[in-house]
Design a protein around this motif. Sequence first.
Motif, PDB file in Angstrom:
ATOM      1  N   ALA A 120       0.837  -1.209   0.000  1.00 35.87           N
ATOM      2  CA  ALA A 120       0.000   0.000   0.000  1.00 35.87           C
ATOM      3  C   ALA A 120       0.869   1.255   0.000  1.00 35.87           C
ATOM      4  N   ALA A 121       1.952   1.233   0.774  1.00 34.48           N
ATOM      5  CA  ALA A 121       2.840   2.398   0.858  1.00 34.48           C
ATOM      6  C   ALA A 121       3.490   2.670  -0.507  1.00 34.48           C
ATOM      7  N   LEU A 122       3.935   1.608  -1.177  1.00 32.06           N
ATOM      8  CA  LEU A 122       4.580   1.793  -2.486  1.00 32.06           C
ATOM      9  C   LEU A 122       3.581   2.334  -3.509  1.00 32.06           C
ATOM     10  N   GLU A 123       2.383   1.777  -3.492  1.00 24.27           N
ATOM     11  CA  GLU A 123       1.335   2.263  -4.409  1.00 24.27           C
ATOM     12  C   GLU A 123       1.054   3.749  -4.212  1.00 24.27           C
ATOM     13  N   LEU A 124       0.882   4.136  -2.963  1.00 29.09           N
ATOM     14  CA  LEU A 124       0.552   5.544  -2.687  1.00 29.09           C
ATOM     15  C   LEU A 124       1.715   6.461  -3.036  1.00 29.09           C
ATOM     16  N   PHE A 125       2.923   6.004  -2.762  1.00 30.76           N
ATOM     17  CA  PHE A 125       4.111   6.794  -3.112  1.00 30.76           C
ATOM     18  C   PHE A 125       4.155   7.038  -4.623  1.00 30.76           C
ATOM     19  N   VAL A 126       3.890   5.994  -5.397  1.00 32.41           N
ATOM     20  CA  VAL A 126       3.921   6.132  -6.860  1.00 32.41           C
ATOM     21  C   VAL A 126       2.782   7.045  -7.328  1.00 32.41           C
ATOM     22  N   GLU A 127       1.614   6.874  -6.737  1.00 34.87           N
ATOM     23  CA  GLU A 127       0.459   7.681  -7.164  1.00 34.87           C
ATOM     24  C   GLU A 127       0.576   9.140  -6.752  1.00 34.87           C
ATOM     25  N   ARG A 128       1.097   9.391  -5.555  1.00 38.11           N
ATOM     26  CA  ARG A 128       0.948  10.732  -4.961  1.00 38.11           C
ATOM     27  C   ARG A 128       2.249  11.361  -4.494  1.00 38.11           C
ATOM     28  N   GLY A 129       3.371  10.640  -4.580  1.00 43.35           N
ATOM     29  CA  GLY A 129       4.634  11.194  -4.093  1.00 43.35           C
ATOM     30  C   GLY A 129       4.722  11.166  -2.578  1.00 43.35           C
ATOM     31  N   VAL A 130       5.883  11.529  -2.041  1.00 40.31           N
ATOM     32  CA  VAL A 130       6.064  11.539  -0.582  1.00 40.31           C
ATOM     33  C   VAL A 130       5.087  12.503   0.062  1.00 40.31           C
ATOM     34  N   GLU A 131       4.988  13.706  -0.508  1.00 38.58           N
ATOM     35  CA  GLU A 131       4.174  14.754   0.127  1.00 38.58           C
ATOM     36  C   GLU A 131       2.685  14.428   0.069  1.00 38.58           C
ATOM     37  N   GLY A 132       2.285  13.644  -0.936  1.00 38.86           N
ATOM     38  CA  GLY A 132       0.874  13.318  -1.069  1.00 38.86           C
ATOM     39  C   GLY A 132       0.470  12.067  -0.316  1.00 38.86           C
ATOM     40  N   THR A 133       1.435  11.415   0.339  1.00 36.94           N
ATOM     41  CA  THR A 133       1.178  10.164   1.055  1.00 36.94           C
ATOM     42  C   THR A 133       1.231  10.406   2.566  1.00 36.94           C
ATOM     43  N   SER A 134       0.247   9.847   3.283  1.00 38.56           N
ATOM     44  CA  SER A 134       0.282   9.960   4.745  1.00 38.56           C
ATOM     45  C   SER A 134       0.178   8.568   5.371  1.00 38.56           C
ATOM     46  N   MET A 135       0.598   8.466   6.622  1.00 37.16           N
ATOM     47  CA  MET A 135       0.481   7.198   7.341  1.00 37.16           C
ATOM     48  C   MET A 135      -0.993   6.763   7.411  1.00 37.16           C
ATOM     49  N   GLU A 136      -1.894   7.730   7.569  1.00 37.09           N
ATOM     50  CA  GLU A 136      -3.335   7.418   7.611  1.00 37.09           C
ATOM     51  C   GLU A 136      -3.784   6.736   6.316  1.00 37.09           C
ATOM     52  N   GLN A 137      -3.372   7.302   5.188  1.00 32.50           N
ATOM     53  CA  GLN A 137      -3.796   6.739   3.896  1.00 32.50           C
ATOM     54  C   GLN A 137      -3.249   5.325   3.712  1.00 32.50           C
ATOM     55  N   VAL A 138      -1.988   5.126   4.116  1.00 32.89           N
ATOM     56  CA  VAL A 138      -1.391   3.792   3.981  1.00 32.89           C
ATOM     57  C   VAL A 138      -2.169   2.800   4.845  1.00 32.89           C
ATOM     58  N   ALA A 139      -2.464   3.204   6.069  1.00 34.06           N
ATOM     59  CA  ALA A 139      -3.192   2.316   6.989  1.00 34.06           C
ATOM     60  C   ALA A 139      -4.554   1.951   6.390  1.00 34.06           C
TER      61      ALA A 139
END
Lengths: 208, 208
Positions: B26-45
């Motif tokens: 999930a973390a890798l997917e969000l990083f690719v979709e949204r970058g570091v700044e667009g990714t939060s621990m909440e979203q990954v969870a």
Amino acid sequence: MTVPQGSPRGRGRPRDPETDAAILAAALELFVERGVEGTSMEQVAKRAGVGKLTLYRRWSSKEDLLAQAIEQWVRAEVTPSAAEVYALEPRDLIERVLPAAAEMAASTGFRALVARIMGSAVSHPALMEVYWRHYILPRRELAAAMLRRAQQDGLVAVDADLDVLIDMMAGAVTYRVLQPDPPDATEMLRYLRAVYRQAGLYPPPEEK
Amino acid sequence: MTVPQGSPRGRGRPRDPETDAAILAAALELFVERGVEGTSMEQVAKRAGVGKLTLYRRWSSKEDLLAQAIEQWVRAEVTPSAAEVYALEPRDLIERVLPAAAEMAASTGFRALVARIMGSAVSHPALMEVYWRHYILPRRELAAAMLRRAQQDGLVAVDADLDVLIDMMAGAVTYRVLQPDPPDATEMLRYLRAVYRQAGLYPPPEEK
């Protein structure tokens, strides 16, 4: 603040050039600091000291605003003219251009902006397209002119794929400045010479 | 869900490998979709279907979590072994490796991940460091072994700066896949051959 002046570009009200400049500068700063996803129209308005509506009167989206901020920035950059490229020997041109190119490539501001543009290339291709059209393509045309001349002079193989060779030269620099332990300007100058030398454009050791 | 198992790594409670895998994916997917700044621990969870506390028990920050997600991803990638590099002729090795490399380089997933890692190189250098140490450096060592052998065979100049030459080859590909109008796998294969050929590693036209 100057008196607002009319402008043929854009939408809505006449533009105030100083306000526009402040907005574009704030947008570029935030893009470099936080990336596309970390930047909002609200933050840009706040940093530029204007209301959010002022932004939306001029730019319909964050992407449009950032694209113009990048375009504005690259217009301020200097590059050798086509006349210089044709007038100078490739090796003289390289010696003349390399020190300033090394200073720029080693600067944190340049590294950070290139990182952000590369970083948004897949998620926000419009930003890369602006950078490509206004900044990269004119420089590629000059590099191709230099390489064609070097082919005539027997420095570069006549059957070399110049698009690929330009990618190797520009790509190496882009890649190097984003690696851990990036070079300072002195090391970058040595690096650029090694790149040009590998391409066949720079004197071998005995001629240095 | 398997029974949670103890693990010597990490902090706090014993880990559940399936939960960890879901979180890292999930973390890798969000990083690719949204970058570091667009990714939060909440979203990954949320995407992994676990509580936020579960994440914080294992990773102290978003950066730590993304670094491990990248490390996990690169471990799954295959690369020729050092034994293969030494056993094959450079040209045979290239022919064997290039089609799969072209497929990978042309894929949107690879392009998007490389863009994000390059994009965060200045703002979050820890992510580039993980990618560099676990993915790039081992591949650079193999490339250097291939190039040293090619130097012995007279294909590459004995005084070439191999670090710079590797940057030119890898940099060209990284740069090309982030340009507007990225190549498909067929075009990428042609491109890789042109890069290897420019480096001196690939047969000239009459030998093709």
